[in-house]
Design a protein around this motif. Sequence first.
Motif, mmCIF file in Angstrom:
data_model
loop_
_atom_site.group_PDB
_atom_site.id
_atom_site.type_symbol
_atom_site.label_atom_id
_atom_site.label_comp_id
_atom_site.label_asym_id
_atom_site.label_seq_id
_atom_site.Cartn_x
_atom_site.Cartn_y
_atom_site.Cartn_z
ATOM 1 N N SER A 94 0.833 -1.208 0.000
ATOM 2 C CA SER A 94 0.000 0.000 0.000
ATOM 3 C C SER A 94 0.866 1.256 0.000
ATOM 4 C CB SER A 94 -0.916 -0.002 1.228
ATOM 5 O OG SER A 94 -1.749 -1.139 1.234
ATOM 6 N N TRP A 99 1.178 4.218 -2.807
ATOM 7 C CA TRP A 99 1.023 5.622 -2.386
ATOM 8 C C TRP A 99 2.207 6.458 -2.858
ATOM 9 C CZ3 TRP A 99 3.247 9.142 1.112
ATOM 10 C CH2 TRP A 99 2.427 10.205 1.500
ATOM 11 N N LYS A 148 2.102 6.916 -6.772
ATOM 12 C CA LYS A 148 1.144 7.929 -7.212
ATOM 13 C C LYS A 148 1.671 9.342 -6.973
ATOM 14 C CE LYS A 148 -3.125 5.240 -6.807
ATOM 15 N NZ LYS A 148 -4.450 5.134 -6.130
ATOM 16 N N ARG A 149 2.472 9.497 -5.914
ATOM 17 C CA ARG A 149 3.010 10.825 -5.600
ATOM 18 C C ARG A 149 4.330 11.087 -6.309
ATOM 19 N NH1 ARG A 149 0.961 13.219 -0.886
ATOM 20 N NH2 ARG A 149 2.999 14.169 -0.466
ATOM 21 N N LEU A 191 3.840 6.518 5.051
ATOM 22 C CA LEU A 191 2.415 6.818 5.035
ATOM 23 C C LEU A 191 2.124 8.005 5.949
ATOM 24 C CD1 LEU A 191 1.036 3.163 5.232
ATOM 25 C CD2 LEU A 191 0.980 4.675 3.228
ATOM 26 N N TRP A 193 -2.352 7.528 9.539
ATOM 27 C CA TRP A 193 -2.472 6.123 9.146
ATOM 28 C C TRP A 193 -1.495 5.250 9.943
ATOM 29 C CZ3 TRP A 193 -2.670 6.353 3.035
ATOM 30 C CH2 TRP A 193 -3.791 7.101 2.656
#
Length: 816
Positions: free
Chosen positions: A308, A312, A315-316, A370, A374
């Motif tokens: 995960s 993340w 995508k960034r 993260l 989270w």
Amino acid sequence: MKSFPFARSPAHASDRRDALILLGFWLLSLAIDGLWRGFDLAPPAWDQGDHFSRALAFWQAWQSPQLLDGGWWTQLWQLAPTYRGPLTYLLTLPLFSLFGANWESAIASNGLFSGLLLISTYGLGRLYANRTTGLVAAGLSLAVPLTIIQRVDYLIDYSLTAMLTLTWLCLSLWQFARTPKRRLGAAIASGIAIAAVFLTRPTGLLFLWLPFLWLAIAAVLQLFRRYRWQPLAELLLVSGIAGLLSWPWFSTNWLTILSSIANARDWGMKYQEGLEANTLAGWLYYPENLPEMLSPWLLGVLIVSSASAGVWLWKRGESGPGSRDRWLWLAGFLLGAYLVCVLGSTKVTRFFLPLLPSLIVPLVTLPTVLPRRWQVGLWTGVGAIAIAVGLQTIFPTPLRASWPTRFPQTQAWPLAEIIERIRETQPQLQSTLAVLTDAEALNAFNLNAEGQKQDFSVFARQTLAPEDNWQADFRAFDWFLSKTGDQGVMAGEREKRLVEAIAQSPEFQSVGQWPLPDGSQAELWQRRALTLSAKPITCPSQPLELTVTAPSQAKAGQPFQITYRLRGSIEQLRNSLLLISWQNDRDRLWVQDHQPGLGYLKAGRDCVELEERLTTQAPDSLPEGSYQLQVQRLDRETGDRQILRTAPTAIALGSTPAPISPTALDPVSRLHQLGGLLETGQVDPLFADVSLLNQGDPEQHYLHQAIASLQARLADEPNQLDWLYPLTLSYVLERQAPQAEAVLQRIVAVNPDNAWNWTYLGFVQLYQFQGNKAQQSLQEAALRQPEVPILPTLQAVAAVQSGQWGEAIARLRGEK
């Protein structure tokens, strides 16, 4: 804020917080482990019993340390003669001092290594990524099932894991230090840590082979491409420190260390068929078992959260924490160590344990990127799962674990009662018990440890005689322990025959039976007429009284029994050596020299009557005739000799044999026989028989007796080869190489034409790393008998020690 002089920086506050969290992890692990020990009554298993015995031996030696005596240090290092180094045992001693020398204290010593493992893993996580990685990795390093199972046991794997993780941290700090001062400090720390790994288990350094190669290549390239000598100097410094700290133990035991490593590999090849490195199962063994090591719950959560976090980051358009160079450096260590695990002949999950802390670091790194909100939930959940997994690993719960567990056993095994029964029968003597079972909870290793714990009164040993000569064990021991039901891995047909023979023999009687928790029964057998027995008496008027009972006639070459009864103070008996000669009127003789009680008489101030039923054998070469008894007492402290008066006793050697003795030849007499095999180069059968001797005399008392008695006899007949050969063998078995070399120099002077004498001399010189001297001796051997099988190998080793690598290669290829 800057104007306030006592303000703490945020970094300092974070360090303090992290230290308190780590302390909490450590205290929690100690509490859980202590609770488990409070419930568990199981005895140590096989290797565990051996480790516990060795720790007790170090404890005994440390009761009267002689720190300025080199001989005392040599004897201390000899207590760890195999690849299982002494450091774990030495670090156990403080726990013995605090809580007593017992099994629970041995397990509790793992708390020291837990603290070291916590700090080292935290350091790795922080160095490679960030503080969060360090804290989570440190906590999980103590919480995963494989770690917990080892932590509530006493094996070197756990201490090795702590030492290796510390070493990897030091090497990483050295590799990435930015200032010369920090590099120097990290290099010194690395040298000390490497020595600690070596002194824990030398084979542990194999895990680091790829980083070592990396550092060596980098240092050489820096020297030749950029003319920077500092990396090579630091590498030499690390090697020098590690070698200096490791040398005392290694130089004392190097031959037995290497041979024990080879034996361990042979054992794995024999008992783990199907998991070799040339099979797919061998390569996949550890990956397939990784869920068991970490638990499927923890591994699943870490993989999902890492995936995960990876999505993340993708995508960034960001990269993960830490630098690429550092992750490559870690990957090199893990890859090299994994190859070592795969190539090892034995596949056991605990052998993978030293890699686990370093593997956990990358597993927990990605989730630290993260968002903080989270992470709070993630790490809280991971902590809860870790506690649940840890408790379920060592305590039974309604849920069934899908990974290996180690629950406390609440039923005790009667090891203490068995040893106490033997002690009650022979309170003044040490005894040796032959164990005919190899069950996990009842075996020679844990019974030996129990015997050591009870005032070092009883030794326990496995039987070793070849299956076609199992009678040798039957004659060698006075005490046997058998068990019904499961016999364990190592017990086989030989032990079955021994049990049957003992049960049917009028020589033995059953003296104890105990029901066992597994539903079977243990039975203790005792020879009716013990080889050695002692009873307290009123001290006699004479310092030492001796009476001898011998058959009137015997046949040369056949064993028979002689009974010696000695009366005197224990102190006088322990300080005596009897030089016993059976001699005819032409000065032909055989001897039965020994210390009263064969070295098994315990220290004390009382007086005893000691009865020895010892087996002797007149050599075949002796002529028939009457042989008169002559006895001298040798004072072991002063070296003075005096005639010990006895009633006139004679044995007529002829064609009529005496009754066959039911026991084996006494150890010193057997050593005399084995010494004769040296003359003809029969080394393999010689050392096979030595192994049997050592089983029957676990502390090798016979060697000290043989050395003292042979020295006394050689003072009268300095060139007698019948004395020189067994004296050489005694020194070799005692690993007293300089003394063995001196005796061999006398042998080659008396018998220079025997190539074996020169070969032995060369070998002893090689043992002392005297390559040039060994080359000369081995050349003398080659001139007389070039076909001696071991000669080319020894000459190659001598060439290596002399720096002649080309000649060494030629010797091994058979080109010289």
